[in-house]
Design an enzyme around this catalytic site. Structure first.
Site, PDB file in Angstrom:
ATOM      1  N   CYS A 129       4.667  59.277  37.936  1.00  0.00           N
ATOM      2  CA  CYS A 129       4.747  57.847  37.615  1.00  0.00           C
ATOM      3  C   CYS A 129       6.126  57.222  37.804  1.00  0.00           C
ATOM      4  O   CYS A 129       6.304  56.318  38.618  1.00  0.00           O
ATOM      5  CB  CYS A 129       4.319  57.614  36.162  1.00  0.00           C
ATOM      6  SG  CYS A 129       2.717  58.285  35.720  1.00  0.00           S
ATOM      7  N   HIS A 190       7.245  51.789  32.234  1.00  0.00           N
ATOM      8  CA  HIS A 190       7.673  53.177  32.455  1.00  0.00           C
ATOM      9  C   HIS A 190       8.944  53.284  33.290  1.00  0.00           C
ATOM     10  O   HIS A 190       9.115  54.236  34.059  1.00  0.00           O
ATOM     11  CB  HIS A 190       6.551  53.994  33.095  1.00  0.00           C
ATOM     12  CG  HIS A 190       6.589  55.439  32.676  1.00  0.00           C
ATOM     13  ND1 HIS A 190       5.706  56.379  33.163  1.00  0.00           N
ATOM     14  CD2 HIS A 190       7.408  56.108  31.818  1.00  0.00           C
ATOM     15  CE1 HIS A 190       5.966  57.563  32.631  1.00  0.00           C
ATOM     16  NE2 HIS A 190       7.005  57.409  31.807  1.00  0.00           N
TER      17      HIS A 190
END
Length: 856
Positions: A129, A190
């Site tokens: 990610c 994130h």
């Protein structure tokens, strides 16, 4: 004889795209020279491109694949599009119907692919990610921004951590913000939050170009759902629990030994061991025991709104925020980045979708995400934004093969590719879906097999927003130049509608956009401003019938003999020359042309010397027909303008659901210049100016209907005149003909240019570059191959075609006209040959069998 209307009938869109490799800045000039050689075939060029660093190859801007204007595309749209980016979390390329999955239903994502472009070789910059998203946001490999790691912590683990996307990195959101876009991020970030303190928010989305943020600053984990086993540092937690249990057991053992006098130890020592054990337990459990509170939070801008977040309503809140953002900024332009929490574990799915798929909980979660995509697309439709929004769907990396609950698979399917999330050695972790949609601009139903990257989104959206890439860092400057409908990559571009408007006897100097300041033509001028204007546009003849024959057939009129377009051949009812016998489904108008006899107060002009035989010209020639039936005989000129306009508007509305060709062949501005009272005396150029201004008003009404029916971006519009203005048209001292600008002569005068120089204006928003002026020689005959090409047809092969497709020239992918020679006739006599030198090479006359002859 085949008019273009006949050629367009029954065509099937089977055209394909091709591309040529070019470069603005190759590092290796000799490599560039090799690639540019015409004898170098496509396969060799592809191999040569691999000699360029892999980074450059993957970073090639998607603008070159998706748009039909490469270097000047920012001028191709009349306004900046809205940009909607969907990014799923951990979705495998094989989890979507349009990529081959038949066990999970994704109708909305499949619809995106059906209405746009699907990439089959779309690649993430990392299989995890944080680094993949950093590359997506910055257009650069994550190692350049320090967002890649060599240890096992390759993604950010804690909200409280000090790492994140550096402040000196420039995201596409920041560049679009500078271009006037309202930017929003809904969902997963994130990319870090803080640097030195818990509230400095140095890595926050609002410090990276987003005006609005609602979502998770980190990512979903099993820890966010109470009934799930923790997955954050699970192995380390097991060890810490073991060490804590050992310490606890040691304390109990020592205490029991002390109490039974089996162990000689001081209570102070036991207390110290207990204290140390307690501190050790608190030191790690205060973090790992409360992950749900520290990491599983929702924020709106800088404020925490839920701690911990309530997963049962998170999907609803995300969807509500996305819809609200679109409605709030519908007057745009806006950038909305919808960064889904789906389909990351723990796969929390609302009760509506639980048990609905054939692929367990993971399939349920994918179908819920697809439903969310559908709801957002519905809002675009409801707000009238569909045709003005560039939409993109992808995943940050491949599916998570190792996510399981017992024997149940909780991760996605990566199709034919081995490996998955977090696995660097195989392709499954970096192959992702890539889907684009922009109706009227991107060809629907297209499949592209060329290698592309998530990083390509950065230069693509910046280019669309008319921004400039940062110059203080490395970005790719390789572009693949595409033509409109040629032969390699992808298939089935959407057929546009065609609106062709041809004035009668209008001079090139009678329009504002061609230099006239005494006649007001704001609507035609607006067409030129929003499209392409030709300054060397030439009719094939200086009088109506032969010029229009050339326009309809794409051939010099001498090739078609004495075809006068007319109505009948042998009897008054055979209608052999009627428009319905030349490809048109519907006809309303004059089968002949206006003459003074059509207006009772005018002096007769048709065969004045034989006027005794022409007393009923008004009844024979001045008629209106609908298809094969005469509706007005003689026609009422006071109602003709409103009737013509009404018919054109009705035709557009009646055929708005399918591709149409509408040829509006105006009676304006031919003598006797019948003008309604509303426009009489309005201009500074007498009756002729009044008639031109009324014609411009009619054009404006047609354009308004195109806008109201949401057909603007899907309609190819052309405006011209059949030949130059009539200099000899007078009434006493009043000039009744037009102005041909700097060109001498006019209608019917074969020896000079004024009779053949005409305006030429094109508009197709999102495809043709707005505000463009082209000085290359072009012809009315070029419209034939151009519209046939756009409709997916093929020009007849059993005859010589004199017209040349204008598409490469209009779109800026060709520098020169397709005409090297142009022939100018007066009747059947060749008056002149125009030679257009396109380069420095020696030129010669075309072969005799390719030149139109005057002895046909």
């Amino acid at each position: 004889m085949s008019a273009f209307a006949q050629t367009l009938k029954g065509t099937d869109t089977c055209q394909l795209l091709r591309y040529d490799y070019t470069s603005r800045a190759f590092d290796n000039p000799s490599l560039e020279a090799k690639i540019r050689k015409p004898e170098v075939k496509r396969e060799v060029r592809t191999k040569l491109l691999h000699c360029v660093s892999m980074e450059r190859y993957l970073l090639m801007s998607l603008t070159s694949y998706l748009f039909w204007n490469t270097f000047g595309f920012s001028a191709a749209v009349d306004s900046k599009p809205n940009i909607l980016l969907f990014l799923a979390d951990d979705l495998g390329i094989g989890d979507i119907g349009c990529y081959g999955n038949n066990s999970i239903r994704t109708p909305n994502i499949d619809r995106l692919a059906r209405e746009g472009v699907k990439l089959t070789q779309h690649i993430a910059a990392a299989s995890l990610c944080t680094p993949s998203r950093a590359a997506f946001l910055t257009g650069r490999y994550p190692i350049r921004s320090g967002m890649a790691s060599s240890n096992r912590y390759r993604a950010l683990q804690w909200n409280a951590g000090s790492g994140g996307l550096p402040a000196n990195e420039t995201t596409f959101a920041r560049l679009l913000q500078q271009q006037g876009y309202t930017t929003g991020l809904i969902g997963k970030w994130h990319q870090g939050v803080n640097c030195e303190s818990f509230n400095d928010h140095c890595h926050h989305p609002l410090n990276h170009g987003f005006d609005y943020f609602y979502g998770m600053p980190l990512t979903l984990r099993n820890n966010c759902q109470k009934n799930k086993p923790p997955d954050l540092d699970a192995a380390l937690q097991d060890k810490l629990w073991l060490y804590s249990q050992i310490i606890t057991l040691a304390v109990f053992t020592l205490t029991a030994g002390k109490l039974t006098d089996l162990i000689s130890i001081r209570w102070k020592t036991i207390a110290c061991v207990t204290l140390v054990g307690g501190l050790f337990f608190i030191s790690w459990y205060s973090s790992y025991g409360f992950v749900q509170y520290w990491n599983c939070i929702l924020m709106r801008n800088h404020d925490v709104t839920e701690q911990p977040m309530k997963l049962e309503r998170t999907a609803f809140l995300m969807l509500k925020e996305a819809i609200s953002f679109i409605k709030r900024n519908r007057h745009g332009p806006f950038l909305l980045f919808v960064s889904f929490l789906h389909v990351h574990t723990p796969l929390f799915t609302t009760s509506t979708f639980l048990g609905k798929s054939r692929h367990g909980l993971y399939g349920d979660n994918v179908e819920e995400m697809d439903w969310m995509v559908g709801k957002i697309l519905d809002v675009l439709d409801e707000e009238g934004l569909k045709n003005h929004t560039f939409t993109y769907f992808a995943s940050d990396h491949g599916g998570h093969l190792e996510a399981q609950n017992g024997s149940a698979q909780l991760g996605g399917w990566n199709g034919i590719y081995k490996g998955g999330k977090g696995m660097g050695g195989w392709e499954g972790g970096i192959r992702v879906p890539g889907i684009f949609r922009w109706p009227g601009v991107l060809p629907a139903g297209t499949v592209t097999d060329e290698p592309t990257s998530l990083m390509d989104i950065y230069p693509t959206v910046v280019h669309l927003a008319e921004g400039i890439l940062p110059r203080d860092r490395s970005y790719l400057n390789i572009w693949l130049v595409l033509c409109l409908f040629p032969r390699t990559c992808v298939s089935s571009p959407t057929k546009p509608n065609f609106l062709l408007i041809l004035a009668d006897d209008l001079g090139i100097g009678d329009l504002g956009c061609y230099g006239n300041d005494t006649i007001r033509t704001p609507n035609i001028d607006g067409l030129a401003k929003e499209g392409v204007r030709l300054t060397q546009h030439i009719a094939a003849a200086a009088v109506c019938t032969p010029s229009r024959a050339a326009f309809l057939t794409g051939r010099y009129p001498i090739r078609s003999g004495k075809w006068h377009m007319g109505v009948n051949c042998e009897t008054r009812r055979d209608h052999c020359h009627h428009p319905l016998n030349h490809g048109f489904d519907y006809f309303y108008g004059m089968p002949f042309t206006l003459v003074n006899e059509c207006q009772g107060t005018e002096d007769p002009e048709l065969a004045k010397s034989l006027q005794d035989s022409y007393g009923f010209t008004k009844y024979w020639n001045c008629i209106l027909m609908r298809n094969h039936d005469v509706t007005d005989q003689p026609m009422n000129l006071n109602k003709t303008t409103s009737n013509m306009l009404k018919e054109a508007v009705t035709f557009i509305k009646r055929n708005k659901q399918r591709p149409f060709l509408l040829f509006v062949s105006l009676l304006h501005v031919h003598t006797p210049l019948p003008t309604t009272e509303k426009f009489q005396g309005r201009s500074r150029h007498g009756l002729y100016g009044d008639n031109v201004e009324e014609m411009d008003w009619m054009v404006g009404r047609l354009l308004d209907v195109i806008d109201k029916e949401s057909l603007k971006n899907t309609t190819f519009i052309y405006f011209a005149s059949d030949h130059g203005g009539s200099l000899e048209a007078h009434r006493k001292n009043s000039q009744l003909g037009g102005w041909n600008g700097i060109y001498k002569g006019g209608k019917g005068m074969g020896g000079w240019e004024g009779g053949i120089r005409v305006p030429g204006i094109f508009r197709w928003p999102g495809v043709l570059p707005a505000g463009t002026v082209i000085g290359e020689p072009t012809s009315l005959m070029d419209i034939y191959p151009t519209v046939v090409h756009l409709a997916g047809g093929a020009v007849p092969q059993d005859r010589v075609m004199d017209g040349r497709t204008l598409l490469p020239l209009l779109r800026g992918t060709a520098r020169h006209s397709g005409h090297e020679f142009m022939f100018h006739y007066c009747g059947v006599f060749l008056h002149a040959v125009r030679w257009h030198q396109r380069d420095s090479e020696y030129k010669h006359l075309p072969p005799a069998d390719q030149r139109p002859r005057n002895d046909l």
